[in-house]
Design a protein around this motif. Structure first.
Motif, PDB file in Angstrom:
ATOM      1  N   LYS A  60      30.443 106.171  61.297  1.00  0.00           N
ATOM      2  CA  LYS A  60      30.802 105.394  62.481  1.00  0.00           C
ATOM      3  C   LYS A  60      29.581 104.691  63.069  1.00  0.00           C
ATOM      4  O   LYS A  60      29.644 103.523  63.469  1.00  0.00           O
ATOM      5  N   ALA A  61      28.454 105.408  63.121  1.00  0.00           N
ATOM      6  CA  ALA A  61      27.246 104.848  63.733  1.00  0.00           C
ATOM      7  C   ALA A  61      26.610 103.757  62.883  1.00  0.00           C
ATOM      8  O   ALA A  61      26.044 102.802  63.417  1.00  0.00           O
ATOM      9  N   SER A  65      24.440 109.758  68.273  1.00  0.00           N
ATOM     10  CA  SER A  65      25.883 109.663  68.046  1.00  0.00           C
ATOM     11  C   SER A  65      26.575 108.960  69.213  1.00  0.00           C
ATOM     12  O   SER A  65      27.569 108.262  69.030  1.00  0.00           O
ATOM     13  N   LYS A  66      26.040 109.143  70.446  1.00  0.00           N
ATOM     14  CA  LYS A  66      26.585 108.451  71.610  1.00  0.00           C
ATOM     15  C   LYS A  66      26.244 106.971  71.577  1.00  0.00           C
ATOM     16  O   LYS A  66      27.078 106.122  71.912  1.00  0.00           O
ATOM     17  N   ASP A  67      25.003 106.674  71.220  1.00  0.00           N
ATOM     18  CA  ASP A  67      24.533 105.289  71.233  1.00  0.00           C
ATOM     19  C   ASP A  67      23.593 105.056  70.047  1.00  0.00           C
ATOM     20  O   ASP A  67      22.384 105.201  70.169  1.00  0.00           O
ATOM     21  N   PRO A  68      24.144 104.708  68.898  1.00  0.00           N
ATOM     22  CA  PRO A  68      23.312 104.521  67.696  1.00  0.00           C
ATOM     23  C   PRO A  68      22.200 103.499  67.893  1.00  0.00           C
ATOM     24  O   PRO A  68      21.116 103.630  67.302  1.00  0.00           O
ATOM     25  N   GLN A  69      22.439 102.489  68.723  1.00  0.00           N
ATOM     26  CA  GLN A  69      21.445 101.441  68.893  1.00  0.00           C
ATOM     27  C   GLN A  69      20.216 101.897  69.677  1.00  0.00           C
ATOM     28  O   GLN A  69      19.256 101.144  69.808  1.00  0.00           O
ATOM     29  N   PRO A  72      22.433 107.009  77.514  1.00  0.00           N
ATOM     30  CA  PRO A  72      21.508 106.457  76.513  1.00  0.00           C
ATOM     31  C   PRO A  72      21.669 104.948  76.343  1.00  0.00           C
ATOM     32  O   PRO A  72      20.706 104.234  76.097  1.00  0.00           O
ATOM     33  N   LEU A  73      22.900 104.471  76.491  1.00  0.00           N
ATOM     34  CA  LEU A  73      23.151 103.035  76.360  1.00  0.00           C
ATOM     35  C   LEU A  73      22.363 102.248  77.390  1.00  0.00           C
ATOM     36  O   LEU A  73      21.725 101.234  77.075  1.00  0.00           O
TER      37      LEU A  73
END
Length: 385
Positions: free
Chosen positions: A62-63, A98-102, A137-138
């Motif tokens: 997904k990431a 996992s919450k925010d791959p970027q 995190p985003l």
């Protein structure tokens, strides 16, 4: 309105502080500096996320869709090293990714290090900053997070209150700060002090970030429910009715009137005193109505005069206390005729001290039966005594 917005922005900009440099951050930055992001033909993002970052294969799949542009592990390695240098465990880093791959693509020097430095200057401890990162995190990838945290710390009064608000919605760190300031200014005009606005923002923080026109409509709705601006119940009614449509509120008011047999005057008394009735399910309201009328024998006006009993847990508070007092009354152990509203509104400690402890000898089983009743296990001798 334009002048208000201009003055608000000027205040926000002028109130920003100059942040000192943090030598330890700079040492960490140089220590974790990565080589240039040159292409690596053998680099596979999904495998990197699993083998190096600790994500599951499903999480990595997904990431990786958001990291398809990565051709080298240099940037992700630098981010991971920087976060690890602040004591964030590999497992927690994996959760953040996992919450925010970027987050793996964030600029360590211009963004992460600067944010850590400036948030420290605002008075946040290292654990606070790590906690903030875990919440959002985003938004931590944006430099604007510093000015927003600065504003919310002043509004909510403490970092703990800020985290309570973030728990109910971290998106507030991504919303337009000018809009928030306009809403706060309007709520002050409605008679709410900063402490009340903070409480409202913690519980229903969307009210701070939504369109100002929506906030104005919510205020009008609260006034229509019998809580004028500046009244003691205004904040609670506004909190309960926020984001409920007029149609839903009207339907719930009609249901309350039918279920509790209230007149227009009685429902207008009850709702401002206990506005969170509007948020209760119809099933819950019906069960409480059945019990209060059929078993307790209350009149509609008695419930309207103390509607908080409608919000108390039926099985965990109202019913067990009723059975205890009924038992004491039938056995001649009460020294006076207590109002039911008093019985249910006193704290648990006071209830036990007044209705359980004095009768240890005359009713040695009472404490045990009451505790069982609070768990939903009502003894026959308590009900039919």
């Amino acid at each position: 309105m334009l002048r208000l917005r201009s003055s608000i922005l000027t205040h926000i900009i002028s109130s920003s502080v100059a942040f000192p440099s943090n030598s330890s951050l700079h040492r960490l930055l140089f220590a974790t500096a990565a080589p240039s992001n040159s292409p690596n033909p053998s680099f596979a993002v999904e495998d990197y996320l699993v083998d190096t970052c600790g994500l599951t294969r499903a999480q990595a799949l997904k990431a990786s869709a958001k990291l398809s542009h990565l051709k080298s592990p240099s940037k992700p390695d630098a981010v991971r090293a920087f976060l690890g240098g602040f004591g964030i465990s590999s497992a927690d880093v994996a959760t953040l990714i996992s919450k925010d791959p970027q987050l793996l693509c964030a600029k360590v020097d211009k963004t992460l290090a600067s944010n850590f430095t400036e948030l420290t200057a605002l008075g946040l401890s290292r654990p606070d900053i790590v906690r903030l990162l875990s919440f959002a995190p985003l938004h931590f990838r944006c430099r604007s997070i510093v000015s927003k945290v600065q504003y919310y710390l002043a509004l909510f009064g403490s970092s703990e209150n800020l985290f309570l608000a973030l728990k109910n919605g971290s998106y507030i760190l991504g919303r337009n700060l000018e809009r928030v300031a306009i809403n706060v200014s309007f709520l002050r005009e409605c008679g709410l002090c900063d402490r009340d606005i903070a409480k409202l923002g913690i519980q229903v923080n969307r009210i701070l970030t939504t369109n100002p026109e929506c906030v104005q409509a919510m205020v009008a709705c609260a006034e229509g429910l019998g809580a004028p601006r500046g009244s003691g119940m205004f904040r609670l009614v506004l909190q309960a009715a926020a984001f409920l449509s007029e149609k839903k509120i009207a339907a719930k008011v009609d249901y309350l009137k039918k279920t509790f047999r209230w007149s227009d005057a009685e429902v207008n008394i009850a709702i401002p005193r206990s506005p969170f009735m509007l948020t209760r399910s119809k099933e819950s309201l019906r069960h409480k109505s059945d019990f209060l009328f059929s078993e307790v024998g209350l009149e509609p006006a008695e419930i309207a005069s103390f509607p908080a009993m409608v919000n108390y847990s039926l099985d965990g508070r109202v019913r067990p206390r009723y059975y205890v007092v009924k038992f004491l009354k039938k056995n001649g152990l009460l020294d006076r005729d207590w109002k039911f509203s008093t019985i249910v509104k006193v704290t648990e400690k006071v209830f036990v001290e007044k209705f359980i402890c004095p009768h240890k000898e005359a009713a040695p089983h009472l404490a045990q039966d009451y505790a069982a009743a609070c768990r939903g296990e009502v003894a026959a001798r308590l009900i039919f005594a």
